[in-house]
Write a protein that holds these residues in place. Structure first.
Motif, PDB file in Angstrom:
ATOM      1  N   ALA A   1      47.906  52.578  -7.538  1.00 37.83           N
ATOM      2  CA  ALA A   1      49.042  52.157  -6.718  1.00 37.83           C
ATOM      3  C   ALA A   1      50.121  51.589  -7.628  1.00 37.83           C
ATOM      4  CB  ALA A   1      48.613  51.089  -5.718  1.00 37.83           C
ATOM      5  N   VAL A   2      51.273  51.368  -7.035  1.00 40.33           N
ATOM      6  CA  VAL A   2      52.294  50.550  -7.687  1.00 40.33           C
ATOM      7  C   VAL A   2      52.044  49.109  -7.262  1.00 40.33           C
ATOM      8  CG1 VAL A   2      54.751  50.077  -7.945  1.00 40.33           C
ATOM      9  CG2 VAL A   2      53.943  52.442  -7.692  1.00 40.33           C
ATOM     10  N   TYR A   3      51.952  48.232  -8.242  1.00 42.17           N
ATOM     11  CA  TYR A   3      51.659  46.830  -7.993  1.00 42.17           C
ATOM     12  C   TYR A   3      52.931  46.000  -8.147  1.00 42.17           C
ATOM     13  CZ  TYR A   3      46.667  47.723  -7.924  1.00 42.17           C
ATOM     14  OH  TYR A   3      45.412  48.173  -7.571  1.00 42.17           O
ATOM     15  N   TYR A   4      53.123  45.084  -7.214  1.00 37.00           N
ATOM     16  CA  TYR A   4      54.285  44.216  -7.204  1.00 37.00           C
ATOM     17  C   TYR A   4      53.836  42.755  -7.156  1.00 37.00           C
ATOM     18  CZ  TYR A   4      56.743  48.411  -5.565  1.00 37.00           C
ATOM     19  OH  TYR A   4      57.249  49.675  -5.429  1.00 37.00           O
ATOM     20  N   CYS A   5      54.521  41.898  -7.903  1.00 35.65           N
ATOM     21  CA  CYS A   5      54.374  40.477  -7.656  1.00 35.65           C
ATOM     22  C   CYS A   5      55.591  40.019  -6.855  1.00 35.65           C
ATOM     23  CB  CYS A   5      54.220  39.685  -8.950  1.00 35.65           C
ATOM     24  SG  CYS A   5      55.628  39.696 -10.076  1.00 35.65           S
ATOM     25  N   ALA A   6      55.390  38.955  -6.109  1.00 33.65           N
ATOM     26  CA  ALA A   6      56.451  38.431  -5.264  1.00 33.65           C
ATOM     27  C   ALA A   6      56.330  36.913  -5.212  1.00 33.65           C
ATOM     28  CB  ALA A   6      56.360  39.025  -3.860  1.00 33.65           C
ATOM     29  N   ALA A   7      57.461  36.249  -5.045  1.00 28.03           N
ATOM     30  CA  ALA A   7      57.488  34.791  -5.070  1.00 28.03           C
ATOM     31  C   ALA A   7      58.034  34.232  -3.768  1.00 28.03           C
ATOM     32  CB  ALA A   7      58.338  34.299  -6.238  1.00 28.03           C
ATOM     33  N   ALA A   8      57.443  33.104  -3.390  1.00 27.08           N
ATOM     34  CA  ALA A   8      57.911  32.375  -2.213  1.00 27.08           C
ATOM     35  C   ALA A   8      58.141  30.923  -2.604  1.00 27.08           C
ATOM     36  CB  ALA A   8      56.882  32.452  -1.091  1.00 27.08           C
ATOM     37  N   THR A   9      59.242  30.377  -2.150  1.00 21.10           N
ATOM     38  CA  THR A   9      59.535  28.975  -2.444  1.00 21.10           C
ATOM     39  C   THR A   9      59.088  28.057  -1.315  1.00 21.10           C
ATOM     40  OG1 THR A   9      61.770  29.247  -1.585  1.00 21.10           O
ATOM     41  CG2 THR A   9      61.471  29.544  -3.947  1.00 21.10           C
ATOM     42  N   GLN A  10      58.658  28.656  -0.215  1.00 24.48           N
ATOM     43  CA  GLN A  10      58.120  27.897   0.903  1.00 24.48           C
ATOM     44  C   GLN A  10      56.630  28.203   1.026  1.00 24.48           C
ATOM     45  OE1 GLN A  10      59.916  25.674   2.637  1.00 24.48           O
ATOM     46  NE2 GLN A  10      61.683  26.168   1.354  1.00 24.48           N
ATOM     47  N   PRO A  11      55.853  27.265   1.547  1.00 25.24           N
ATOM     48  CA  PRO A  11      54.415  27.539   1.719  1.00 25.24           C
ATOM     49  C   PRO A  11      54.183  28.747   2.620  1.00 25.24           C
ATOM     50  CG  PRO A  11      54.876  25.214   2.005  1.00 25.24           C
ATOM     51  CD  PRO A  11      56.210  25.913   1.934  1.00 25.24           C
ATOM     52  N   SER A  12      53.234  29.577   2.246  1.00 24.10           N
ATOM     53  CA  SER A  12      52.913  30.745   3.056  1.00 24.10           C
ATOM     54  C   SER A  12      51.770  30.412   4.006  1.00 24.10           C
ATOM     55  CB  SER A  12      52.534  31.922   2.168  1.00 24.10           C
ATOM     56  OG  SER A  12      51.386  31.612   1.394  1.00 24.10           O
ATOM     57  N   GLY A  13      51.609  31.254   5.002  1.00 25.84           N
ATOM     58  CA  GLY A  13      50.537  31.062   5.955  1.00 25.84           C
ATOM     59  C   GLY A  13      49.193  31.394   5.349  1.00 25.84           C
ATOM     60  N   PRO A  14      48.134  31.101   6.081  1.00 27.09           N
ATOM     61  CA  PRO A  14      46.788  31.386   5.558  1.00 27.09           C
ATOM     62  C   PRO A  14      46.513  32.881   5.551  1.00 27.09           C
ATOM     63  CG  PRO A  14      46.674  30.623   7.827  1.00 27.09           C
ATOM     64  CD  PRO A  14      48.111  30.471   7.396  1.00 27.09           C
ATOM     65  N   GLY A  15      45.533  33.242   4.749  1.00 31.83           N
ATOM     66  CA  GLY A  15      45.085  34.630   4.764  1.00 31.83           C
ATOM     67  C   GLY A  15      45.939  35.554   3.924  1.00 31.83           C
ATOM     68  N   ARG A  16      45.872  36.821   4.277  1.00 29.89           N
ATOM     69  CA  ARG A  16      46.538  37.878   3.512  1.00 29.89           C
ATOM     70  C   ARG A  16      48.027  37.592   3.385  1.00 29.89           C
ATOM     71  NH1 ARG A  16      45.506  43.414   2.486  1.00 29.89           N
ATOM     72  NH2 ARG A  16      43.480  43.245   3.537  1.00 29.89           N
ATOM     73  N   PRO A  17      48.584  37.748   2.187  1.00 28.48           N
ATOM     74  CA  PRO A  17      50.039  37.573   2.056  1.00 28.48           C
ATOM     75  C   PRO A  17      50.785  38.644   2.840  1.00 28.48           C
ATOM     76  CG  PRO A  17      49.086  38.421  -0.001  1.00 28.48           C
ATOM     77  CD  PRO A  17      47.947  38.057   0.879  1.00 28.48           C
ATOM     78  N   ARG A  18      51.884  38.217   3.441  1.00 25.50           N
ATOM     79  CA  ARG A  18      52.702  39.127   4.244  1.00 25.50           C
ATOM     80  C   ARG A  18      54.060  39.268   3.594  1.00 25.50           C
ATOM     81  NH1 ARG A  18      49.133  36.329   7.475  1.00 25.50           N
ATOM     82  NH2 ARG A  18      50.266  34.429   6.952  1.00 25.50           N
ATOM     83  N   GLU A  19      54.594  40.456   3.583  1.00 23.70           N
ATOM     84  CA  GLU A  19      55.834  40.737   2.856  1.00 23.70           C
ATOM     85  C   GLU A  19      56.968  39.813   3.256  1.00 23.70           C
ATOM     86  OE1 GLU A  19      57.117  44.821   2.147  1.00 23.70           O
ATOM     87  OE2 GLU A  19      55.185  45.488   2.941  1.00 23.70           O
ATOM     88  N   TYR A  20      57.084  39.507   4.548  1.00 21.50           N
ATOM     89  CA  TYR A  20      58.238  38.734   5.001  1.00 21.50           C
ATOM     90  C   TYR A  20      58.219  37.296   4.493  1.00 21.50           C
ATOM     91  CZ  TYR A  20      55.096  36.795   8.603  1.00 21.50           C
ATOM     92  OH  TYR A  20      54.073  36.181   9.265  1.00 21.50           O
ATOM     93  N   GLU A  21      57.076  36.848   3.976  1.00 21.92           N
ATOM     94  CA  GLU A  21      56.987  35.480   3.460  1.00 21.92           C
ATOM     95  C   GLU A  21      57.539  35.373   2.034  1.00 21.92           C
ATOM     96  OE1 GLU A  21      53.043  33.643   5.538  1.00 21.92           O
ATOM     97  OE2 GLU A  21      52.716  35.169   3.986  1.00 21.92           O
ATOM     98  N   TYR A  22      57.760  36.508   1.385  1.00 20.80           N
ATOM     99  CA  TYR A  22      58.114  36.523  -0.030  1.00 20.80           C
ATOM    100  C   TYR A  22      59.481  37.148  -0.205  1.00 20.80           C
ATOM    101  CZ  TYR A  22      53.358  35.084  -0.583  1.00 20.80           C
ATOM    102  OH  TYR A  22      52.189  34.373  -0.493  1.00 20.80           O
ATOM    103  N   TYR A  23      60.395  36.346  -0.706  1.00 22.04           N
ATOM    104  CA  TYR A  23      61.798  36.769  -0.787  1.00 22.04           C
ATOM    105  C   TYR A  23      62.126  37.428  -2.125  1.00 22.04           C
ATOM    106  CZ  TYR A  23      66.833  36.566  -0.117  1.00 22.04           C
ATOM    107  OH  TYR A  23      68.150  36.899   0.031  1.00 22.04           O
ATOM    108  N   TYR A  24      61.438  37.028  -3.174  1.00 21.91           N
ATOM    109  CA  TYR A  24      61.767  37.512  -4.517  1.00 21.91           C
ATOM    110  C   TYR A  24      60.648  38.445  -4.987  1.00 21.91           C
ATOM    111  CZ  TYR A  24      64.741  33.420  -4.134  1.00 21.91           C
ATOM    112  OH  TYR A  24      65.650  32.500  -3.695  1.00 21.91           O
TER     113      TYR A  24
END
Length: 125
Positions: free
Chosen positions: A91-114
């Motif tokens: 696959a193509v792998y991406y890292c992403a950053a969030a400056t606000q706490p994310s919810g529990p469980g699997r990371p969701r795209e909308y939580e990560y702005y960068y």
């Protein structure tokens, strides 16, 4: 504003290992959460791991026991160590950053702005 630069990836045989790096700049690194996503050909992007600012870690079942996420706040870098790689990990792998706490469980795209630029991982003999 957070800038993410990825490195690592490439071609590896089944059972092999790779390490991805995600270097961040532009923000106080120890205050941001980093997630790893991947997108296989013909599939939607999925969140597979995350490490929060307090080093709370999550792994999707598909990578648990094989992948390890870690962060080095002195180097402003998060790593994804991938062992026992399988063809399904291609696959193509991406890292992403969030400056606000994310919810529990699997990371969701909308939580990560960068987002990083993405890096190809191909597992093939």
């Amino acid at each position: 504003e957070v800038q993410l630069v990825q490195s690592g990836g490439g071609l590896v045989q089944p059972g092999g290992s790779l390490r991805l790096s995600c270097a961040a700049s532009g923000s106080t690194f120890d205050e941001i959460s980093i997630a790893w996503f991947r997108q296989a050909p013909g599939k939607e992007r999925e969140g597979i791991s995350k490490i929060s600012s307090d080093s709370t870690i999550y792994y999707a079942d598909s990578v648990k026991g094989r992948f390890t996420v870690s962060r080095d706040n002195a180097k402003n870098t998060v790593y994804l160590q991938m062992n026992s790689l399988e063809s399904a990990d291609t696959a193509v792998y991406y890292c992403a950053a969030a400056t606000q706490p994310s919810g529990p469980g699997r990371p969701r795209e909308y939580e990560y702005y960068y987002w990083g630029q993405g890096t190809q991982v191909t597992v093939s003999s």
